[in-house]
Design an enzyme around this catalytic site. Structure first.
Site, PDB file in Angstrom:
ATOM      1  CG  HIS A 266      -1.628  -1.219   1.504  1.00 14.16           C
ATOM      2  ND1 HIS A 266      -1.115  -2.249   2.236  1.00 14.16           N
ATOM      3  CD2 HIS A 266      -2.858  -1.623   1.118  1.00 14.16           C
ATOM      4  CE1 HIS A 266      -1.995  -3.238   2.292  1.00 14.16           C
ATOM      5  NE2 HIS A 266      -3.055  -2.883   1.631  1.00 14.16           N
ATOM      6  CG  HIS A 466      -3.865   0.716   5.771  1.00 12.97           C
ATOM      7  ND1 HIS A 466      -4.226  -0.139   6.797  1.00 12.97           N
ATOM      8  CD2 HIS A 466      -3.692  -0.072   4.696  1.00 12.97           C
ATOM      9  CE1 HIS A 466      -4.271  -1.387   6.339  1.00 12.97           C
ATOM     10  NE2 HIS A 466      -3.946  -1.371   5.071  1.00 12.97           N
ATOM     11  CE  LYS A 468       0.702  -1.556   5.915  1.00 14.52           C
ATOM     12  NZ  LYS A 468      -0.454  -1.073   6.622  1.00 14.52           N
TER      13      LYS A 468
END
Length: 581
Positions: A266, A466, A468
């Protein structure tokens, strides 16, 4: 067993053991949130709501979808009511205030697919003409209300992309916040915009796909172009994805066939627009000083999927020499000898050895990690987190293990229950934070490392992360030794774990990230941009860390968000409770 927490009383009826990391089964890292058949009785939900939120996803996200469609409104009387959990749970520690659900590594559901499978094939990019140069002005094209993006917004995004952006690191636009907090952020529509040129075809890698929504993000004139969806779904989830893609003749699917696990990425790092190499140029040309081109090809080859061979051929024909970041990937398998440093945290260790210097003052600099999911890390910190994983993160130069590395502080950023409750979406935002009860109660030691999620936004509301990220910072949080944005959450499945007395690295998942090293930008360290949304102009060489520094450690009342237990004593920003079943 009935337990009381600061968020309400609930009943645990029996035990539901999670599977550990060591079990060699088909596991998903992003996760292994794949659907187990639910035993809950949801008489107030239709079967379409229960099983089909419109895209394949984790149990946590499905719970969030259900609660968005049918929220449980907060009432003061609910603070003392008992809520029965549908599955049996192990009794948790008396002082926890919560208990857990499925771990980060569940097995896939078994059984035949409910829908016939269609043949999956990749469109042939070789048959397509080349990219036309991007235009200097946004082209005119028809829009519908549903796709409304004003010309001003188009031009603003183009100005953002066209500016001298040294790091090419962008955050994702968030709805419901003041415009200034979206400055410097991009929407997927911006990335797919005609401002980049004429799109010929595209490949989308992700954990879950909402196909209808994804198609709407493409400009109208590109919606019939070939789209390849690379996914990790199996069985029922795969069949549902195929059904969702079936109405779109231009969409084809590529399943990552895995023996151990699958996780996807992502990240949002935007590359330059790479030019085509002159015809006749050897395909090994166009490499960057960071070896990005060959590393990207190696990652795609690891899928061993024929549809991706077409995309490997395209990459080989382009000049990626402008790239100034290093690629860090994970691929499922067991790696020994010279290959042990190809993937996972050993890949990060190798790059830090080769491209950083042994600067004495940096030996004690803290490491900060931030993530949205957590796996099973062992019974104590010595089993993985503060041994092999931390050993990789604290390496400075090619000197083996650095002196004093055990004294390096480790700050882990993960949202508290209050962070989620007070967020823009409220409790349903926790559907993207699938830390489960079974996992958490096995590693209570980990929570002493936790720090709150805090990012500068409008008012008291916040968007849940969301993203990282992992980095090495100076003690005053003014300088940075390196920065990594990745899809890899805090888990052995994502980063790898040593086996066979440290001679073999086992990885369960596919992950992808990019590492920013100062040496690639002609610097000794990165200066941190402390106020990302400040009116004050900071040098272009300042790196935009996406959350507040210094990190704020949990206080005695803080609890990490656990997705699969009820929170009924306090309403969220929409006046609702959280009852995940």
């Amino acid at each position: 067993m009935t337990q009381e927490s600061s968020y309400g009383k609930w009943t645990v009826s029996s035990s539901d053991e999670s599977e550990g990391d060591e079990k060699p089964s088909s596991l998903d890292e992003k996760k292994t949130w794949f659907e187990k058949p639910s035993t809950s009785s949801l008489s107030n939900f239709g079967q379409d709501v229960l099983n089909d939120p419109g895209y394949t996803c984790s149990d946590a996200r499905k719970a969030a979808h259900r609660r968005k469609l049918s929220p449980v409104k907060f009432e003061s009387k609910n603070s003392t009511s008992q809520i029965s959990l549908p599955k049996k749970q192990k009794a948790s520690q008396e002082d926890l205030g919560w208990s857990l659900s499925s771990s980060d590594e569940e097995s896939y559901p078994k059984g035949p697919s409910k829908h016939p499978l269609k043949e999956e094939r990749c469109p042939s990019p070789k048959e397509l003409s080349e990219h036309r140069p991007r235009s200097s002005q946004p082209p005119n094209f028809p829009k519908t209300e549903e796709d409304d993006v004003t010309s001003d917004e188009d031009q603003e995004s183009w100005d953002l992309l066209d500016e001298k952006n040294l790091f090419r690191f962008y955050l994702t636009k968030v709805s419901g916040i003041m415009p200034k907090y979206n400055s410097g952020a991009l929407h997927i529509k911006d990335i797919l915009s005609p401002l980049f040129g004429t799109l010929l075809s595209s490949a989308q890698f992700n954990y879950c796909f909402e196909v209808d929504w994804l198609v709407r993000q493409y400009p109208l004139e590109f919606r019939k172009k070939p789209i390849l969806l690379v996914h990790g779904d199996k069985r029922e989830a795969k069949a549902r994805l195929q059904e969702k893609a079936k109405p779109f003749e231009n969409i084809s699917l590529c399943q990552a066939k895995l023996d151990i696990a699958f996780g996807t990425h992502h990240t949002i790092w935007l590359s330059p627009l790479y030019p085509r190499l002159p015809y006749g140029t050897p395909r090994t040309y166009g490499e960057s000083s960071t070896n990005f081109k060959s590393d990207l090809i190696s990652y795609l080859m690891a899928y061993n999927a024929p549809p991706l061979k077409e995309w490997i051929d395209i990459i080989e024909k382009h000049d990626l020499s402008e790239t100034r970041v290093y690629l860090i990937g994970s691929t499922p398998g067991r790696f020994q000898g010279k290959h042990i440093e190809d993937w996972g945290h050993f890949r990060l260790r190798k790059l830090l050895k080769e491209h950083t210097s042994m600067i004495p003052e940096q030996q004690s600099w803290p490491v900060v990690g931030q993530f949205s999911s957590i796996g099973s890390l062992g019974v104590d910190e010595s089993k993985w987190l503060c041994s092999e994983f931390k050993d990789s993160l604290v390496i400075l130069g090619n000197h083996g293990k650095n002196q004093g590395q055990h004294n390096v502080p480790l700050h882990l950023i993960y949202p508290t229950v209050e962070n989620v409750r007070n967020s823009l979406e409220g409790y349903p935002a926790g559907g993207s934070l699938p830390y489960s009860l079974q996992t958490a109660e096995k590693q209570l030691w980990l929570h002493s490392y936790f720090h709150k999620w805090s990012a500068e936004t409008s008012g008291r509301t916040n968007a849940m992360p969301h993203i990282k990220t992992y980095m090495r910072l100076s003690p005053d949080f003014a300088k940075m030794a390196w920065f990594l944005v990745t899809s890899a959450n805090l888990s052995k499945a994502a980063w790898g774990a040593l086996e066979k007395n440290g001679t073999q690295l086992m990885i369960r998942s596919y992950e992808l990230g990019v590492l920013f090293l100062p040496s690639a930008f002609g610097m000794d360290t990165f200066k941190i941009k402390r106020k990302v949304f400040s009116e004050k102009q900071e040098p272009a060489t300042s790196f935009p860390v996406p959350y507040d520094l210094p990190p704020e450690i949990y206080d005695n009342k803080d609890r990490p968000w656990i997705w699969n237990i009820p929170y009924v004593k306090a309403p969220d920003t929409h006046g609702n409770m959280w009852v995940p079943s």
